[in-house]
Scaffold this motif. Sequence first.
Motif, PDB file in Angstrom:
ATOM      1  N   GLN A 177       2.094  33.247  16.101  1.00 62.71           N
ATOM      2  CA  GLN A 177       2.003  31.790  16.146  1.00 62.71           C
ATOM      3  C   GLN A 177       1.500  31.341  17.516  1.00 62.71           C
ATOM      4  O   GLN A 177       1.911  31.877  18.550  1.00 62.71           O
ATOM      5  N   GLN A 178       0.628  30.325  17.527  1.00 61.55           N
ATOM      6  CA  GLN A 178       0.127  29.774  18.777  1.00 61.55           C
ATOM      7  C   GLN A 178       0.883  28.520  19.198  1.00 61.55           C
ATOM      8  O   GLN A 178       0.784  28.096  20.352  1.00 61.55           O
ATOM      9  N   ASP A 179       1.626  27.942  18.276  1.00 55.24           N
ATOM     10  CA  ASP A 179       2.443  26.755  18.571  1.00 55.24           C
ATOM     11  C   ASP A 179       3.843  27.216  18.964  1.00 55.24           C
ATOM     12  O   ASP A 179       4.453  28.040  18.275  1.00 55.24           O
ATOM     13  N   LEU A 180       4.335  26.723  20.086  1.00 56.29           N
ATOM     14  CA  LEU A 180       5.668  27.119  20.541  1.00 56.29           C
ATOM     15  C   LEU A 180       6.724  26.889  19.473  1.00 56.29           C
ATOM     16  O   LEU A 180       7.541  27.769  19.190  1.00 56.29           O
ATOM     17  N   LYS A 181       6.721  25.713  18.875  1.00 57.22           N
ATOM     18  CA  LYS A 181       7.721  25.408  17.854  1.00 57.22           C
ATOM     19  C   LYS A 181       7.470  26.212  16.582  1.00 57.22           C
ATOM     20  O   LYS A 181       8.411  26.532  15.846  1.00 57.22           O
ATOM     21  N   GLY A 182       6.207  26.547  16.314  1.00 49.81           N
ATOM     22  CA  GLY A 182       5.924  27.398  15.171  1.00 49.81           C
ATOM     23  C   GLY A 182       6.528  28.782  15.357  1.00 49.81           C
ATOM     24  O   GLY A 182       7.095  29.365  14.420  1.00 49.81           O
ATOM     25  N   LEU A 183       6.424  29.323  16.573  1.00 47.36           N
ATOM     26  CA  LEU A 183       7.043  30.613  16.874  1.00 47.36           C
ATOM     27  C   LEU A 183       8.550  30.544  16.670  1.00 47.36           C
ATOM     28  O   LEU A 183       9.159  31.436  16.057  1.00 47.36           O
ATOM     29  N   LEU A 186      -3.534  38.276  21.214  1.00 49.86           N
ATOM     30  CA  LEU A 186      -2.749  37.056  21.003  1.00 49.86           C
ATOM     31  C   LEU A 186      -3.238  35.900  21.870  1.00 49.86           C
ATOM     32  O   LEU A 186      -3.033  34.736  21.518  1.00 49.86           O
ATOM     33  N   ALA A 187      -3.863  36.207  22.990  1.00 56.06           N
ATOM     34  CA  ALA A 187      -4.298  35.146  23.905  1.00 56.06           C
ATOM     35  C   ALA A 187      -5.426  34.314  23.330  1.00 56.06           C
ATOM     36  O   ALA A 187      -5.623  33.160  23.744  1.00 56.06           O
ATOM     37  N   THR A 188      -6.186  34.867  22.390  1.00 52.95           N
ATOM     38  CA  THR A 188      -7.354  34.143  21.876  1.00 52.95           C
ATOM     39  C   THR A 188      -7.413  34.045  20.359  1.00 52.95           C
ATOM     40  O   THR A 188      -8.310  33.389  19.824  1.00 52.95           O
ATOM     41  N   CYS A 189      -6.491  34.678  19.648  1.00 42.02           N
ATOM     42  CA  CYS A 189      -6.583  34.729  18.184  1.00 42.02           C
ATOM     43  C   CYS A 189      -6.259  33.384  17.553  1.00 42.02           C
ATOM     44  O   CYS A 189      -5.684  32.489  18.191  1.00 42.02           O
ATOM     45  N   GLU A 190      -6.628  33.260  16.310  1.00 43.61           N
ATOM     46  CA  GLU A 190      -6.278  32.063  15.555  1.00 43.61           C
ATOM     47  C   GLU A 190      -4.783  32.059  15.243  1.00 43.61           C
ATOM     48  O   GLU A 190      -4.104  33.079  15.368  1.00 43.61           O
ATOM     49  N   ASP A 191      -4.318  30.891  14.832  1.00 46.00           N
ATOM     50  CA  ASP A 191      -2.905  30.755  14.485  1.00 46.00           C
ATOM     51  C   ASP A 191      -2.627  31.492  13.173  1.00 46.00           C
ATOM     52  O   ASP A 191      -3.308  31.299  12.179  1.00 46.00           O
ATOM     53  N   GLY A 192      -1.630  32.366  13.187  1.00 42.75           N
ATOM     54  CA  GLY A 192      -1.267  33.093  11.984  1.00 42.75           C
ATOM     55  C   GLY A 192      -1.517  34.575  12.111  1.00 42.75           C
ATOM     56  O   GLY A 192      -2.344  35.015  12.926  1.00 42.75           O
ATOM     57  N   PRO A 210      -2.641  38.530  11.224  1.00 39.17           N
ATOM     58  CA  PRO A 210      -3.777  39.173  10.542  1.00 39.17           C
ATOM     59  C   PRO A 210      -3.396  39.523   9.100  1.00 39.17           C
ATOM     60  O   PRO A 210      -2.237  39.701   8.771  1.00 39.17           O
ATOM     61  N   ILE A 211      -4.397  39.634   8.272  1.00 40.24           N
ATOM     62  CA  ILE A 211      -4.254  39.983   6.848  1.00 40.24           C
ATOM     63  C   ILE A 211      -3.651  38.828   6.055  1.00 40.24           C
ATOM     64  O   ILE A 211      -4.201  38.385   5.048  1.00 40.24           O
ATOM     65  N   LEU A 212      -2.512  38.312   6.544  1.00 40.85           N
ATOM     66  CA  LEU A 212      -1.803  37.256   5.801  1.00 40.85           C
ATOM     67  C   LEU A 212      -2.123  35.860   6.340  1.00 40.85           C
ATOM     68  O   LEU A 212      -1.441  34.899   5.981  1.00 40.85           O
ATOM     69  N   ARG A 213      -3.153  35.766   7.208  1.00 38.04           N
ATOM     70  CA  ARG A 213      -3.443  34.473   7.837  1.00 38.04           C
ATOM     71  C   ARG A 213      -3.823  33.404   6.812  1.00 38.04           C
ATOM     72  O   ARG A 213      -3.485  32.235   6.958  1.00 38.04           O
ATOM     73  N   ASN A 214      -4.539  33.825   5.778  1.00 36.15           N
ATOM     74  CA  ASN A 214      -4.984  32.859   4.772  1.00 36.15           C
ATOM     75  C   ASN A 214      -3.931  32.579   3.709  1.00 36.15           C
ATOM     76  O   ASN A 214      -4.139  31.731   2.845  1.00 36.15           O
ATOM     77  N   LEU A 215      -2.823  33.311   3.775  1.00 38.03           N
ATOM     78  CA  LEU A 215      -1.738  33.078   2.819  1.00 38.03           C
ATOM     79  C   LEU A 215      -0.838  31.986   3.394  1.00 38.03           C
ATOM     80  O   LEU A 215       0.149  32.261   4.069  1.00 38.03           O
TER      81      LEU A 215
END
Length: 973
Positions: free
Chosen positions: A298-304, A534-540, A542-547
């Motif tokens: 997760q890239q959002d603190l609260k999401g983590l 993790l420093a540059t990846c999208e939120d979510g 791998p593999i399950l990002r679109n789920l």
Amino acid sequence: MTSGPYLLLVVLVLPFLGSLVSVFLLRTRSRVLPSWVAGATAFLCLLIVAGFYPSVTNGGVLRFEGTWLPQLGLNFTLRMDGFAWLFSMLIAGIGFLVVVYARYYMSEDDPVPRFFSFLLAFMGAMLGIVISGNVILLSVFWELTSIFSFLLISYWHNNAAARDGARMALTITGIGGFCLLIGLLLLGNIVGSYDLDKILAAGDVIRGHSLYVPALVFILLGALTKSAQFPFHFWLPNAMAAPTPVSAFLHSATMVKAGVFLLVRFWPVLSGTYEWFYLVGLAGIITLVLGAYFAMFQQDLKGLLAYSTISHLGLITTLLSLGSPLATVAAIFHMVNHATFKASLFMAAGIIDHETGTRDMRRLSGLFRYLPITGTLAMVASAAMAGVPLLNGFLSKEMFFAEAVETHADSILDRILPYVATLASAFSVAYSLRFIHTVFFGPPPTDLPKPKPHEPPRWMRFPIDLLVIACLVVGIIPAISIGPFLHTAVVSVLGPETPEYSLSIWHGVNLPLIMSAIALVGGTLLYLSLRKYLATCEDGPPILRNLKGQRIFERILVEVSWHWARTLERRFGTRNLQPQLRWVVATGFLAGLLPLYLSGFETREIAFSGIDPAFAAIWLLGICLAFATAYLAKYHRLAALVMLGGVGLIVCITFVWLSAPDLAITQLLVEIVTTVLILLGLRWLPKRTEGMVEAISLRARFRRFRDLTLAVVCGIGMSFIAYAVMTMPVPDAIANYFLENAYSQGGGRNVVNVILVDFRGFDTLGEIAVLGVVALTVFALLRRFRPAADSLDLPEQQRIQNSFDEDRPERSAGDTVRDYLLVPSVIMTWLFPVIITFAVYIFMRGHDMPGGGFSAGLTLSIAFLLQYLAGGTRWAEDRLRILPLRWMGAGILTASATGIGAWFFGYPFLTSHFQYVELPLIGKMPAATALLFDLGVFSLVVGSTVLILVALAHQSIRINRLRAIDIARTEEG
């Protein structure tokens, strides 16, 4: 009885009172006064709950019982044992700290009183779940938490994400709450009581019953949806659009803990079976791993923090699935530990967001140089979350590992549990380390929305200080700090099955310690290997990002609420009123015919002897008027309405003839009010004239014949039933009881009114609530109503009158109407105080003579109706400040408060009391508490009627405004 049980009621009511007080501060722009009110309320609750501790030690239980419906086992029962006490301390304690934190977090531009009102109401609902001693009452508070959490999550309602997250949370937890209610009803049916103590004492009976599995499934659906367990976990991350104080309170310490609280509460009676192990264990293990895996990416603190909360709740659920008393001890312990370190982390995340303007971890780094104290506190709390030794999270996670390596069932789930527990703990170390390293270390941030972050005010950080100190104290000296309280909670749940357990920091080098070391080392290595990604990846992940759970939820919602609903509407629905009425009448006919058929109903010979000719003539006139109404309804609506009023008067005369003056008065007043309101509504219906040519098909003729046949059959059936009831010998029914006890128990000689406000007061309370809902619905519908185009023009008679006025220079449009209504309007205006006096008279005499609150309310409504008719809408509202919504609110509150007041004297809800009071110059006068209930009925009837009147009256104002706009546009064109 000691004051302890009554203090249980006080601690439950206090947050709702604080919420109500906060509502009256809505016009206050300052944060200070609302926060003081909320803080004082929460702190007082905390003190009262703390004072209960001596009463709940060693398995003690504190109970308050208010009689409600004892025959059905539905009493207002509050119950506090050691486990409920521990949870209540969490709710009140963290609630108080959240209020202190929110005082500085919330902006001056936010409606802060509304926030604190919702927060206190939610606190009251959570306390209600924890201390409910009746499972139906528990279900009520369960749904209240869903409602108030919806209001809190959507607090920033201008934010689309907040609205979507609130809707998702309400939908998932609301459906779960409905399932929970079904499960609790099944549980009560198995035991034969809804009392929690009796249910908890019937474990063997429940587990051996054929309804055990259905009850278990429904209860688990309620618990798993509330605690965001797989596959219902996706609502919690989407709820992070709420203000951070909401996340710290609801999504770490209270609401999401309600599900696991329920699992612990019913653990003694539902656990120990393969169904429990597989259903609870499978959901817990999947949630434990999936939540931790998602949290790392997760890239959002609260999401983590949200996904880590899901994972830790999965840990607790997994422990409870094992059926081991030691696992239950660990679960209870971790519930407390998680609440402390997770609430502090959410608050720290809120401070970071507050000071930097962002929660995106890709933009945050090196904040320790700006926020050294907050950073230190967050590091300690994160270490507790990761399970680092000498912190509270390490102790409960060690207990989890100890249970994971034990054998509980011959199952693949039990065999893989040690490996799953170690893997999930390694993930926990990784995301905890990422939270610390990414946010507080590294180079200074460069593109922050707020470029100069600094430490928050001291009192904003104070709640985090306390919670982090608790993490340290419990981690270093657990046996002294938390030991006695944990033991009290465990004994109240497990009773004689309470095992020997140790809260020592050091148990030697054993398998759980090795698992902890592997998790710490493995998690650290995992983070170091993923750090650049993790420093540059999208939120979510791998593999399950679109789920994405939100996307799945939205698609299901659209499919069910749109596609399925449209399909059902096309197949079975209609917008025409006739088919709906046909189904209602046909269903009613079958519902009346079926019992008669099954009971072997025998027809009797109809004898017309003894019928008074005058009475028969009156009814013959009524029948003729009814036929005339049906005949004229299509093209001559005004004439049909007059005929319909005539039918109502015939019914009124019938009541007088049959010695029912109460019904006659009510019928007459209802006829007056409804006739005027319907008359106002007829103005806006589409026009129909007899000159309209309609081609009547064979299908239409068949439909009319079918409807006529159905109407005739049902009418004849109702006539025969009414005749049979009136001619059969009066059985020894409940009516005799009312006649004999109306005065001795209700304090009134008017039996009908005593039944309404005393013997059947609960029914009346429900009926006036329905009346209020109907009035609000009518008002809402009419506000959006737009009449047909051919109804926008002035009526023909009014056009002729206006044309006559406009042709004469000395007159203006409307003078003719005013001339016609001059004398009637003066009379109607003068009647206003007279009718008010008459309404008071009708109200005051109602308990002993025909009258009462309902009749008096209709009478006063007629007074307002006449003022609108006499001077018009604007004239009446310029001179009268009616505020119908306040009348309605005051009515339902007064009626409810009258019923609740009986509890304070140890009587069931709505129990009335009467006695003679000595009044100066008057002497002895009977006074009954039912008069206050009747006052509530009176107020709600007035408010509901006037609200409908206002909705109809404002239709003319709205149309005139639209007509003026059209004229202006025409002139401009």
